[in-house]
Design an enzyme around this catalytic site. Structure first.
Site, PDB file in Angstrom:
ATOM      1  N   THR B 175       0.812  -1.035   0.091  1.00 12.07           N
ATOM      2  CA  THR B 175      -0.010  -0.008  -0.067  1.00 12.07           C
ATOM      3  C   THR B 175       0.758   1.098   0.085  1.00 12.07           C
ATOM      4  O   THR B 175       1.898   1.314   0.750  1.00 12.07           O
ATOM      5  CB  THR B 175      -0.999  -0.152   1.137  1.00 12.07           C
ATOM      6  OG1 THR B 175      -1.611  -1.063   1.161  1.00 12.07           O
ATOM      7  CG2 THR B 175      -1.660   1.134   1.148  1.00 12.07           C
ATOM      8  N   PHE B 177       1.170   5.204   0.772  1.00 11.90           N
ATOM      9  CA  PHE B 177       0.561   6.386   1.822  1.00 11.90           C
ATOM     10  C   PHE B 177       1.152   7.458   1.337  1.00 11.90           C
ATOM     11  O   PHE B 177       2.427   7.802   1.066  1.00 11.90           O
ATOM     12  CB  PHE B 177       1.046   5.808   3.057  1.00 11.90           C
ATOM     13  CG  PHE B 177       0.092   4.571   3.682  1.00 11.90           C
ATOM     14  CD1 PHE B 177      -0.830   4.703   4.235  1.00 11.90           C
ATOM     15  CD2 PHE B 177       0.979   3.403   3.338  1.00 11.90           C
ATOM     16  CE1 PHE B 177      -1.422   3.587   4.745  1.00 11.90           C
ATOM     17  CE2 PHE B 177       0.028   2.119   3.815  1.00 11.90           C
ATOM     18  CZ  PHE B 177      -1.051   2.291   4.667  1.00 11.90           C
TER      19      PHE B 177
END
Lengths: 284, 284
Positions: B175, B177
């Site tokens: 992921t 960020f």
């Protein structure tokens, strides 16, 4: 007439089954699978005639996993449809709302109904593995103090009643689905000539400055309009990018054919996934 | 020195908190929120100094909800980082794996560990509202026959032990960020000059053939390289598209400034979200 068997991921009553109804009406047999890779394998092994898969959602973006499966299989897109994700509060017939103490559903669905839970602090949120599965569980267990959150289709399938319709916070939650079939499938859908053609493709280019620009030039120079473009780094290949592209037109239109031939001159790989009628834009 | 307060969505021990550690080390105070809109409101009201938000995932795509929040707030991206989503089996210290009968976690995490469950049919999957929260529950309830699936950080925070590391099926789950701060924030990070600059922006164009091509021409004509491009239909405005674009370079570089001025000539809206050092590419 033999009933078509259509694969999908989820329990009976899942939103994917709603997509199947939109694609083919009620005259097909939905075949549930636990995972997306099993849906694709099932089609590859001809255990089903076609499959319905979610490809993007207005809140959560593109389903990369299914784009990956499209890349690794030779299936063809026959149609697209958009399903509005409506969350309903569903319980045993005859149970009234004031009896409900617990509400079961998938955490993503629970989190999309926070206004409902804020307004009804007497009900407890209970996480469940699936939306439609929450209705199945409430019915099978015979619970009269519990409800599930799922599609209207799930209520119908499990013989349950809708206590409250559309309790989702955001009504602009839509999922776009593809209907896929093997390349030589004879399955055809009714042709809605009022809707324009769309063509979806995947291609990869090396990340040299301007490579995407050159790729898009092949369409722009021929006045072909794009409906979607998305880039994604290719796993394990630094500097190489995979693109999802939808254009307005049919792959056999002459300008599109010329653009695709031109595009193929400098892409690392290019796969046309199919031409199909554009889904009606739903009201948002 | 005052400790920085950094907002994020999720329970203590969430992967967003891992991102905060990667951004700022352990010298900040993570401030959990239930929902993303609350994270943004918290930053707007200066209840926190900065926030860490997920913006895209290698399996699940772009987080449109957070792009929407970026569009509707005036915050600036200070940094990006990539977190590998490692799922660990976590239980009470001293509990051995053969005692475990139930494994709790968010259904998305449970579904990302299906090989583990297939190899261990004696353990039951139990859905929970949160990954880190599953460890919190196991510890608070004092269960010795149950484990959670969460980050290593969650194990550390709740004083639990990792029974098995990295039980996720797909190790290529990352992921990305962003660290966001108000436009006039004085917060600065150590400048890693070994990494190239990246600039992120949002812009919208009308869907006329070639409009995206013209937009990209502004960069290609100045040899500015793109790292990401994604289109999305704009809600409630048929034929108008929103684009997410990341380019290599700083917004104050002369070619980038020229390209942005040129782009602004024909976009409906254009917002530069910030320039920051590119995250190190993790090994996939």
């Amino acid at each position: 007439v033999k009933t078509l068997r259509i694969g999908f991921q989820g329990e009976l009553g899942a939103f994917s089954q709603q997509a199947i109804v939109q694609f083919l009406g009620a005259k097909s047999t939905p075949v549930p699978h636990q995972r997306f890779d099993q849906v694709f394998t099932s089609l590859k092994n001809r255990q089903v005639d076609a499959v319905a898969i979610p490809i993007e959602n207005t809140l959560h973006g593109s389903v990369h996993e299914n784009y990956d499966h499209l890349l690794h299989h030779e299936f063809r897109i026959l149609a697209e449809t958009r399903v509005r994700i409506v969350h309903n509060l569903i319980a045993h017939p005859g149970v009234s709302f004031r009896k409900i103490k617990r509400v079961l559903s998938h955490p993503v669905a629970l989190n999309q109904c926070l206004d409902f839970f804020a307004a009804n602090p007497q009900v407890e949120k209970v996480t469940h593995y699936d939306t439609a599965g929450s209705v199945k569980t409430v019915m099978e267990e015979g619970w009269t103090d519990a409800a599930g959150i799922a599609s209207a289709l799930a209520a119908a399938i499990y013989g349950a009643s809708i206590l409250k319709k559309g309790i989702e916070d955001d009504h602009r939650n839509f999922t776009r689905f593809f209907l896929l079939a093997p390349p030589k499938s004879k399955l055809t859908l009714q042709d809605d000539t009022s809707r324009p053609w769309k063509t979806s493709m995947l291609f990869s280019v090396r990340n040299v400055p301007g490579s995407l620009f050159r790729a898009l030039a092949t369409f722009a120079l021929r006045d072909v309009s794009l409906a979607k473009i998305e880039s994604r780094p290719l796993r394990g290949r630094p500097w190489e990018y995979l693109f999802y592209l939808d254009l307005m037109g049919h792959a056999e239109d002459e300008p599109v054919q010329n653009a695709l031939r031109h595009l193929g001159e400098f892409t690392e790989s290019l796969r046309v996934l199919g031409s199909y009628r554009a889904a009606a834009e739903s009201i948002e």
